[in-house]
Design a protein around this motif. Structure first.
Motif, mmCIF file in Angstrom:
data_model
loop_
_atom_site.group_PDB
_atom_site.id
_atom_site.type_symbol
_atom_site.label_atom_id
_atom_site.label_comp_id
_atom_site.label_asym_id
_atom_site.label_seq_id
_atom_site.Cartn_x
_atom_site.Cartn_y
_atom_site.Cartn_z
ATOM 1 N N TYR A 118 1.229 -1.269 0.251
ATOM 2 C CA TYR A 118 0.144 0.106 -0.341
ATOM 3 C C TYR A 118 0.946 1.345 -0.186
ATOM 4 C CZ TYR A 118 -2.693 -3.607 1.758
ATOM 5 O OH TYR A 118 -3.608 -4.783 1.393
ATOM 6 N N PRO A 119 1.547 1.686 -1.029
ATOM 7 C CA PRO A 119 2.164 2.690 -1.287
ATOM 8 C C PRO A 119 1.913 4.150 -1.187
ATOM 9 C CG PRO A 119 2.325 2.080 -3.503
ATOM 10 C CD PRO A 119 1.346 0.824 -2.054
ATOM 11 N N GLU A 120 0.541 3.710 -0.887
ATOM 12 C CA GLU A 120 0.082 5.888 -1.470
ATOM 13 C C GLU A 120 -0.731 6.141 0.419
ATOM 14 O OE1 GLU A 120 0.109 7.750 -3.830
ATOM 15 O OE2 GLU A 120 0.714 5.615 -4.890
ATOM 16 N N ILE A 121 -0.392 4.816 1.432
ATOM 17 C CA ILE A 121 -0.305 4.655 2.654
ATOM 18 C C ILE A 121 0.726 5.878 3.519
ATOM 19 C CG2 ILE A 121 -1.665 3.889 4.662
ATOM 20 C CD1 ILE A 121 -3.298 1.901 3.116
ATOM 21 N N GLU A 122 0.468 7.201 3.785
ATOM 22 C CA GLU A 122 2.179 7.706 4.516
ATOM 23 C C GLU A 122 1.529 7.652 6.108
ATOM 24 O OE1 GLU A 122 3.029 11.970 6.087
ATOM 25 O OE2 GLU A 122 1.221 11.112 4.529
#
Length: 299
Positions: A118-122
């Motif tokens: 989930y690369p879009e979750i910071e």
């Protein structure tokens, strides 16, 4: 009152600085200042004041309001993530609470896998004691956090277990023991975390303070300080094995008899309202630990 004003308030509380808050939110310092002033004017109370060092600190009114502000923003973030999930997207922010020195390798591995999936979750990390993590959950500072499973009154998902050890200085009367029963610690003085779930650790070790005649002589803020104090002969302590230094110098870590496990869990404020990001992190962590356990069984 709008979300931008509330976000500015939270950023000011977390950074203690108008400059840092502006940098965090990618705004100008004057924008943050005006947002706070407008919020205070609308509410009719002063929320923040600068101390002698110039650090922005909550007023009594601010301390009462900030938990509700955090909860509101957390729910807004959860709503946005739910809507994105319905569109087949996974993004947003995840605030994760963890304990100093607790499973650093596991945390790094789980974070690596979570980022890959989930690369879009910071992910924003908050480090503290078990007690602080529990309080952060209750006050909506974090979305998910590592806690003692089923302890401190928090519902959690069991992730893994650790071994509870008695840590004594070299040359202690128990240094030659292979394992220590609670009764053998009668009369010993303890060094425990200042703001941790010390009572839960005592219960896990089957210690009854009155019968064992144990009492907490000193309290310290982290495990490294506690181990150093044990090394100097100021007392003994109870700690999960993974919170001990890899190389023990001047101290011994003895298992309990009977052995006592420390269950470690991941908790959210409320499962029914947890953000998709928080739920995904719990699942990734659980899957990773299950795979590690299966790998160990095969070897």
């Amino acid at each position: 009152m709008n979300f931008s004003q509330l976000q500015c308030l939270v950023a000011l509380v977390e950074t203690g600085s108008f400059t840092e808050a502006a940098y965090t939110l990618d705004l100008t310092q004057s924008t943050v200042s005006h947002a706070l002033a407008a919020l205070e004017s609308e509410l009719g109370v002063t929320l923040l004041e600068r101390n002698r060092k110039g650090v922005a600190a909550l007023t009594p009114a601010g301390q009462k309001i900030i938990p509700r502000v955090r909860a509101l923003l957390a729910q807004a973030e959860a709503i946005e993530q739910e809507a994105q999930a319905l569109r087949g997207e996974v993004s947003g922010k995840l605030r994760l609470g963890t304990v100093h020195a607790l499973y650093p390798e596991m945390l790094a591995s789980v974070l690596m896998r979570f980022r890959a999936l989930y690369p879009e979750i910071e992910v924003v990390l908050f480090e503290g004691t078990m007690q602080e993590v529990s309080e952060w959950l209750g006050n909506s500072v974090i979305d998910v956090g590592f806690v003692f499973h089923s302890a401190c009154g928090i519902e959690s998902t069991l992730i893994t277990t650790d071994e509870l050890c008695v840590v004594v200085p070299t040359g202690h009367r128990l240094h030659a023991e292979n394992a220590v029963s609670p009764g053998k610690l009668r009369g010993e003085e303890l060094i425990m975390e200042k703001a941790g779930c010390a009572s839960q650790l005592m219960e896990m070790g089957s210690f009854e303070m009155g019968k064992a005649r144990l009492h907490v002589r000193y309290q310290a803020s982290d495990s490294a300080t506690i181990v150093a104090m044990v090394r100097e002969g100021l007392g003994i302590t109870l700690l999960p094995r993974t919170m001990l230094p890899r190389k023990l110098e001047g101290v011994l870590a003895l298992p309990l008899n009977p052995p006592q496990d420390v269950p470690i869990g991941l908790a959210v404020r409320q499962r029914s309202t947890a953000s998709p990001g928080a739920q995904l992190f719990v699942q990734v962590a659980l899957t990773w630990t299950q795979e590690q356990a299966a790998s160990l069984r095969e070897t």
